[in-house]
Design a protein around this motif. Structure first.
Motif, short mmCIF file in Angstrom:
data_model
loop_
_atom_site.label_atom_id
_atom_site.label_comp_id
_atom_site.label_asym_id
_atom_site.label_seq_id
_atom_site.Cartn_x
_atom_site.Cartn_y
_atom_site.Cartn_z
N ASN A 156 -3.94 0.90 -7.29
CA ASN A 156 -3.45 1.33 -6.32
C ASN A 156 -4.08 0.99 -5.08
OD1 ASN A 156 -1.99 3.81 -8.54
ND2 ASN A 156 -0.66 2.63 -7.12
N SER A 166 2.84 0.31 -3.93
CA SER A 166 2.65 0.05 -4.89
C SER A 166 2.67 1.82 -5.11
CB SER A 166 0.92 0.25 -4.98
OG SER A 166 0.16 1.50 -4.75
N VAL A 183 -1.64 5.58 -3.75
CA VAL A 183 0.09 5.31 -4.56
C VAL A 183 0.62 5.92 -3.18
CG1 VAL A 183 1.66 6.09 -5.61
CG2 VAL A 183 -0.47 6.05 -6.13
#
Length: 290
Positions: A156, A166, A183
């Protein structure tokens, strides 16, 4: 829209119906009892054992809808350990174990030696994300991890530092578990069922990179091999990083020699040590520019 509008729906949407229920001023034994709650707003009801099939369906449907809405066409899935340190943290792990047992020191040294795979996971995610491949108006090879630390964080992080979104597929565990900071928030998904999580890892996967890991990584890797070996899933690039690690902990040749798999099954995955090697194999498989 009026009641004469031919495109108007005849039923109120669920959200509006819920608003009607909230606006009802009645306070009686009947309206205050849990039985009176709308079923889809009754958490206690939704958590009953009998509702497990419904929860399965919801956990399949919610991520599918969110990823569709986000324009995710395909994914590059990255599996790997939650314990391997980043290169910056490797020495600190060794130092922290100096006062421990000989076994603890050996384990710390082994994990620190694998920090190079954190770097390769980061590099692969960054490399692929920078390519920004779009097809049919959807983003392809969107980096996807389990959303946790270590190799997952590296994946990520690589995408994030390339300026790309992502995905993190996290899961509720008895011990504290939180998504890593890299993330994309609207692609940070949480699961109750391992089975549904594993399904979403592979529904959009166009390539899978597997790094050294533990039981979870083994589970995901061998299930993927099984799906392709049995013909339940079409072949795709499976990039296995860390030949020294994998051949030490799994004797693939011995399994084939024993006859429980075919030697040709060993061609289902491709050995890699670097991000460049991994991308070269993906590009060759899909006839893409390197």
């Amino acid at each position: 829209m009026t009641e004469k509008d031919l495109t108007d729906r005849r039923f109120y949407p669920a959200e509006e119906e819920a608003g009607f229920a909230d606006a009802d001023p009645s306070v009686t034994p009947q309206t205050q009892h849990p039985a009176y709650k709308l079923a889809f707003r009754d958490t206690d009801f939704m958590l009953r054992d009998e509702l497990r099939p419904v929860r399965f369906q919801l956990e399949l449907l919610k991520p599918e809808m969110l990823l569709d809405e986000a324009g995710v066409g395909s994914t590059l899935v990255m599996y790997g350990s939650a314990r391997i340190p980043s290169p910056e943290e490797a020495q600190a792990k060794i130092d922290a174990a100096k006062s421990g047992t000989e076994q603890e020191q050996r384990v710390a040294a082994n994990l620190a030696a694998k920090a190079k795979y954190y770097q390769e996971a980061y590099t692969l995610a960054k490399l692929v994300s920078e390519k920004s491949i779009i097809e049919d108006g959807q983003r392809q090879f969107v980096v996807t991890s389990g959303g946790g630390p270590s190799i997952m964080e590296a994946a990520n992080r690589g995408a994030s530092e390339a300026g790309a979104e992502s995905i993190g597929l996290n899961i509720v565990l008895p011990h504290e578990q939180a998504p890593n900071a890299y993330v994309t928030p609207y692609l940070s998904l949480n699961f109750h069922y391992f089975a549904l999580r594993k399904m979403h890892f592979l529904l959009r996967a166009k390539a899978v990179a597997v790094f050294p890991g533990g039981f979870g990584t083994f589970d995901e890797f061998f299930e993927l091999l099984t799906l392709i070996q049995t013909g339940k899933m079409k072949p795709l690039p499976i990039l296995l990083f860390g030949k020294e690690f994998w051949t030490r902990v799994v004797d693939f040749e011995a399994i084939a020699d024993e006859g429980t798999i075919s030697h040709k099954d060993l061609d289902l995955f491709h050995w890699c040590e670097t991000a460049d090697e991994a991308w070269a194999h993906i590009a060759e498989f899909y006839d893409l520019e390197r």
